[in-house]
Design a protein around this motif. Structure first.
Motif, PDB file in Angstrom:
ATOM      1  N   GLN A  35       0.834  -1.202   0.000  1.00 24.64           N
ATOM      2  CA  GLN A  35       0.000   0.000   0.000  1.00 24.64           C
ATOM      3  C   GLN A  35       0.874   1.259   0.000  1.00 24.64           C
ATOM      4  OE1 GLN A  35      -3.090  -0.983  -0.307  1.00 24.64           O
ATOM      5  NE2 GLN A  35      -3.705   1.135  -0.683  1.00 24.64           N
ATOM      6  N   ASP A  36       1.986   1.180   0.775  1.00 26.40           N
ATOM      7  CA  ASP A  36       2.892   2.341   0.868  1.00 26.40           C
ATOM      8  C   ASP A  36       3.671   2.565  -0.431  1.00 26.40           C
ATOM      9  OD1 ASP A  36       2.156   2.692   3.413  1.00 26.40           O
ATOM     10  OD2 ASP A  36       3.936   1.733   4.312  1.00 26.40           O
ATOM     11  N   SER A  37       4.038   1.452  -1.075  1.00 29.94           N
ATOM     12  CA  SER A  37       4.941   1.619  -2.221  1.00 29.94           C
ATOM     13  C   SER A  37       4.227   1.879  -3.549  1.00 29.94           C
ATOM     14  CB  SER A  37       5.858   0.398  -2.367  1.00 29.94           C
ATOM     15  OG  SER A  37       5.120  -0.758  -2.651  1.00 29.94           O
ATOM     16  N   ILE A  38       2.962   1.510  -3.673  1.00 29.18           N
ATOM     17  CA  ILE A  38       2.309   1.608  -4.980  1.00 29.18           C
ATOM     18  C   ILE A  38       2.300   3.043  -5.564  1.00 29.18           C
ATOM     19  CG2 ILE A  38      -0.106   1.609  -4.074  1.00 29.18           C
ATOM     20  CD1 ILE A  38       0.910  -0.199  -7.290  1.00 29.18           C
ATOM     21  N   PRO A  39       2.122   4.103  -4.728  1.00 30.15           N
ATOM     22  CA  PRO A  39       2.178   5.446  -5.349  1.00 30.15           C
ATOM     23  C   PRO A  39       3.539   5.729  -5.982  1.00 30.15           C
ATOM     24  CG  PRO A  39       1.293   5.565  -3.121  1.00 30.15           C
ATOM     25  CD  PRO A  39       1.813   4.171  -3.294  1.00 30.15           C
ATOM     26  N   PHE A  40       4.622   5.252  -5.326  1.00 30.88           N
ATOM     27  CA  PHE A  40       5.968   5.497  -5.874  1.00 30.88           C
ATOM     28  C   PHE A  40       6.214   4.640  -7.120  1.00 30.88           C
ATOM     29  CE2 PHE A  40       6.383   6.357  -1.244  1.00 30.88           C
ATOM     30  CZ  PHE A  40       6.574   7.725  -1.363  1.00 30.88           C
ATOM     31  N   ILE A  41       5.677   3.423  -7.068  1.00 35.76           N
ATOM     32  CA  ILE A  41       5.829   2.531  -8.226  1.00 35.76           C
ATOM     33  C   ILE A  41       5.125   3.157  -9.436  1.00 35.76           C
ATOM     34  CG2 ILE A  41       5.136   0.273  -9.175  1.00 35.76           C
ATOM     35  CD1 ILE A  41       5.592  -0.904  -6.353  1.00 35.76           C
ATOM     36  N   ARG A  42       3.929   3.651  -9.197  1.00 41.20           N
ATOM     37  CA  ARG A  42       3.162   4.290 -10.281  1.00 41.20           C
ATOM     38  C   ARG A  42       3.929   5.485 -10.845  1.00 41.20           C
ATOM     39  NH1 ARG A  42      -2.607   5.284  -8.075  1.00 41.20           N
ATOM     40  NH2 ARG A  42      -1.654   7.290  -7.679  1.00 41.20           N
ATOM     41  N   MET A  43       4.447   6.270  -9.910  1.00 39.49           N
ATOM     42  CA  MET A  43       5.200   7.466 -10.321  1.00 39.49           C
ATOM     43  C   MET A  43       6.397   7.073 -11.187  1.00 39.49           C
ATOM     44  SD  MET A  43       6.689  10.322  -7.758  1.00 39.49           S
ATOM     45  CE  MET A  43       8.191   9.574  -7.199  1.00 39.49           C
ATOM     46  N   ALA A  44       7.140   6.043 -10.747  1.00 40.78           N
ATOM     47  CA  ALA A  44       8.336   5.619 -11.494  1.00 40.78           C
ATOM     48  C   ALA A  44       7.940   5.037 -12.850  1.00 40.78           C
ATOM     49  CB  ALA A  44       9.111   4.580 -10.678  1.00 40.78           C
ATOM     50  N   ALA A  45       6.867   4.239 -12.878  1.00 41.19           N
ATOM     51  CA  ALA A  45       6.435   3.609 -14.142  1.00 41.19           C
ATOM     52  C   ALA A  45       6.040   4.677 -15.163  1.00 41.19           C
ATOM     53  CB  ALA A  45       5.258   2.674 -13.879  1.00 41.19           C
ATOM     54  N   PHE A  46       5.290   5.691 -14.705  1.00 44.61           N
ATOM     55  CA  PHE A  46       4.877   6.753 -15.640  1.00 44.61           C
ATOM     56  C   PHE A  46       6.057   7.639 -16.028  1.00 44.61           C
ATOM     57  CE2 PHE A  46       0.459   6.657 -16.713  1.00 44.61           C
ATOM     58  CZ  PHE A  46      -0.021   5.660 -15.878  1.00 44.61           C
ATOM     59  N   ASP A  47       6.984   7.770 -15.119  1.00 44.46           N
ATOM     60  CA  ASP A  47       8.186   8.561 -15.404  1.00 44.46           C
ATOM     61  C   ASP A  47       8.938   7.950 -16.598  1.00 44.46           C
ATOM     62  OD1 ASP A  47      10.061  10.475 -15.064  1.00 44.46           O
ATOM     63  OD2 ASP A  47      11.174   9.408 -13.487  1.00 44.46           O
ATOM     64  N   VAL A  48       9.081   6.617 -16.551  1.00 43.90           N
ATOM     65  CA  VAL A  48       9.785   5.916 -17.632  1.00 43.90           C
ATOM     66  C   VAL A  48       9.000   6.079 -18.942  1.00 43.90           C
ATOM     67  CG1 VAL A  48      10.469   3.642 -18.475  1.00 43.90           C
ATOM     68  CG2 VAL A  48      10.953   4.274 -16.110  1.00 43.90           C
ATOM     69  N   ALA A  49       7.678   5.870 -18.868  1.00 43.30           N
ATOM     70  CA  ALA A  49       6.848   6.002 -20.081  1.00 43.30           C
ATOM     71  C   ALA A  49       6.974   7.425 -20.646  1.00 43.30           C
ATOM     72  CB  ALA A  49       5.396   5.674 -19.755  1.00 43.30           C
ATOM     73  N   ASN A  50       7.038   8.394 -19.727  1.00 43.35           N
ATOM     74  CA  ASN A  50       7.180   9.803 -20.138  1.00 43.35           C
ATOM     75  C   ASN A  50       8.481  10.071 -20.875  1.00 43.35           C
ATOM     76  OD1 ASN A  50       5.595  12.105 -19.887  1.00 43.35           O
ATOM     77  ND2 ASN A  50       5.300  11.591 -17.710  1.00 43.35           N
ATOM     78  N   ARG A  51       9.536   9.388 -20.430  1.00 38.84           N
ATOM     79  CA  ARG A  51      10.835   9.580 -21.109  1.00 38.84           C
ATOM     80  C   ARG A  51      10.727   9.160 -22.566  1.00 38.84           C
ATOM     81  NH1 ARG A  51      15.681   7.130 -17.659  1.00 38.84           N
ATOM     82  NH2 ARG A  51      16.810   7.589 -19.582  1.00 38.84           N
ATOM     83  N   LEU A  52      10.018   8.057 -22.808  1.00 32.78           N
ATOM     84  CA  LEU A  52       9.849   7.609 -24.192  1.00 32.78           C
ATOM     85  C   LEU A  52       9.018   8.626 -24.975  1.00 32.78           C
ATOM     86  CD1 LEU A  52       9.186   3.758 -24.025  1.00 32.78           C
ATOM     87  CD2 LEU A  52      11.294   5.009 -23.842  1.00 32.78           C
TER      88      LEU A  52
END
Ligand code: COA
Length: 448
Positions: A91-108
């Protein structure tokens, strides 16, 4: 030398045309490992993909984000526990995971924008929680339930490049962390993609790192160039228990082909132009698993005659092969066979029946760009089997410069008077070809 270079260039352009028309409007899915985003050639890779999209090939990107998620979680002092290969998204980590996943997609997306390609980071993945498995609660880690094909297809029809972050949502909008590999596999299956790429940061299937069955087609650097479904399965069985991540990709590639993707490739993304070379050349630089007919040896058709003459031309000029014209090939068309890869002829050979149970193997030629890939041996083997089927008891070959090759494959030097009379009469004494023969009585094929 210039002439050879020129021919090579023309051959390459022909291959590119062939594949371009073949893949027009077809879908290619690329799962890109996160470390590749930091490789020096990565912007060029995305530029290549933007160009492919502009030419009419549908591109879908699934970037992995594992290492970036690890870094972000560390930055925010959040623990991440793994069970086997699966991260438990708490529960604690999912917001950061989401942020990192979208960050990578954003780089592309940012890079694609710079190359004038329109892209969309989408919520096309329906997910379901993994739940509690053997007493382990996987919390916000999920699996792919389905890919929403319709909106995805609409995006593709508009010429855009969809990007899949490693997040999926259930019907109520709850986000789950998903495996990018699983997403890529599901997307390729949902759209029955022509190709699925695993773009990795490893050397691929080098014979130095794996136990490999004999007879695989390898490139000059020792890397396995292609595997049929049976061969891929054999490699996996032989290397069971080996934790090398390339085997995971091979397993996924095999699954993809079994699920309807035409071809799946494992490619070292650190190499400049890796994807273009793998798509547009029969040679490629990765390892391809193929589920359909990729290569075959078949009788020469009238329409192949021009290609066969082109293969033989430089060898005839050098005096390695005797001179033959279009009419010669027409009149003995039934004797010739060709080795075809994806519709392109890369080698040829012939078996001429001389009566008295003997046949002459002649005009074996391999495109020099495709040397050392066993095409010559396979053509020879095919012709020997053909001779056996035609109840010949002996095949012979007249050669000036390929003695070692025939000897290595089991042929033995033979005297002129052992040839059928008709051949003895036409033997060119000035050419001084050496004669090698293979007795077929107890033999079904050549030495491998
Ligand atoms: C001979 C020929 C057909 C081999 O084709 P190929 O597809 O590269 O052959 P394979 O991959 O099955 O075998 C390659 C092996 O044969 C050997 N070989 C290739 N050409 C050879 C030659 N002229 N003499 C001796 N050995 C040769 C290579 O050393 C190679 O071994 P390696 O891969 O371990 O390095 C091809 O080199 C060719 O077209 N040569 C010119 C035409 C010719 O000589 N035809 C035969 C007379 S009919």
């Amino acid at each position: 030398m210039d002439e050879i270079k020129h021919r090579e260039q023309v051959d390459l352009i022909r291959e590119v045309f062939y594949y371009q028309s073949r893949f027009d409007g077809k879908t290619i899915v690329l799962k890109i490992d996160y470390p590749i985003l930091n490789a020096p050639h990565f912007p060029q890779l995305l530029k290549d993909l933007a160009m492919l999209r502009a030419t009419g090939i549908e591109i879908i990107l699934v970037p992995g984000a594992k290492e970036w998620i690890d870094a972000v979680l560390k930055e925010y002092d959040t623990e991440s526990e793994w069970v086997k290969d699966v991260r438990i998204a708490t529960q604690d980590s999912i917001p950061f995971i989401r942020m990192a996943a979208f960050d990578v997609a954003n780089r592309l997306m940012t890079l694609l924008t710079a190359f004038q390609a329109n892209s969309v980071i989408g919520n096309f993945t329906r997910a379901r929680g993994l739940g509690v498995v053997e007493g382990v609660d996987f919390q916000n880690t999920g699996r792919v339930e389905k890919i929403l094909k319709e909106p995805l297809q609409q995006i593709l029809d508009q010429g855009m490049i969809p990007i899949f972050p490693c997040i999926g949502w259930n019907a109520a909008g709850k986000p789950y962390n998903l495996s990018s590999d699983e997403i890529a596999l599901a997307v390729a299956e949902a759209l029955q993609a022509e190709k699925l790429f695993f773009v990795t940061d490893s050397d691929g299937f080098m014979d130095s790192r794996f136990s490999l069955p004999p007879g695989l087609v390898k490139n000059s650097d020792g890397r396995v160039a292609r595997l049929s479904l049976e061969e891929a399965q054999e490699v996996l069985t032989l290397n069971a228990g080996n934790p090398d991540p390339d085997l995971k990709y091979l397993d996924l590639a095999l699954k993809a082909c079994k699920n309807g993707t035409e071809r799946a490739h494992v490619v070292d993304g650190r190499m400049e132009g890796a994807i273009l070379r793998e798509i547009f050349s029969n040679l490629g630089i990765g390892t391809m698993v193929y589920g359909n007919d990729y290569e075959s040896i078949r009788p020469m058709k009238t329409t192949d005659i021009g290609d066969v003459l082109r293969l033989m031309q430089p060898l005839m000029e050098e005096g390695i092969l005797i001179k033959r014209t279009e009419d010669d090939l027409m009149s003995r068309q039934g004797d010739f066979v060709v080795y075809e890869i994806d519709g392109v002829v890369h080698a040829c050979g012939a078996l001429h029946d001389f009566g008295q149970g003997q046949g002459e193997i002649a005009a074996i030629a391999t495109n020099p760009n495709y040397a050392h890939l066993s095409m010559g041996r396979k053509i020879l083997s095919y012709l020997v089997e053909k001779a056996v089927k035609q109840t010949m008891t002996r095949v012979f070959v007249l050669t000036t410069r390929t003695v070692d090759w025939f000897e290595q494959l089991g042929f033995v030097e033979a005297p002129l008077d052992s040839l059928p009379e008709k051949k003895q009469q036409t033997y060119n004494h000035a050419r001084k070809s050496r004669i090698f023969a293979l007795e077929l009585k107890d033999r079904k094929t050549i030495k491998s």
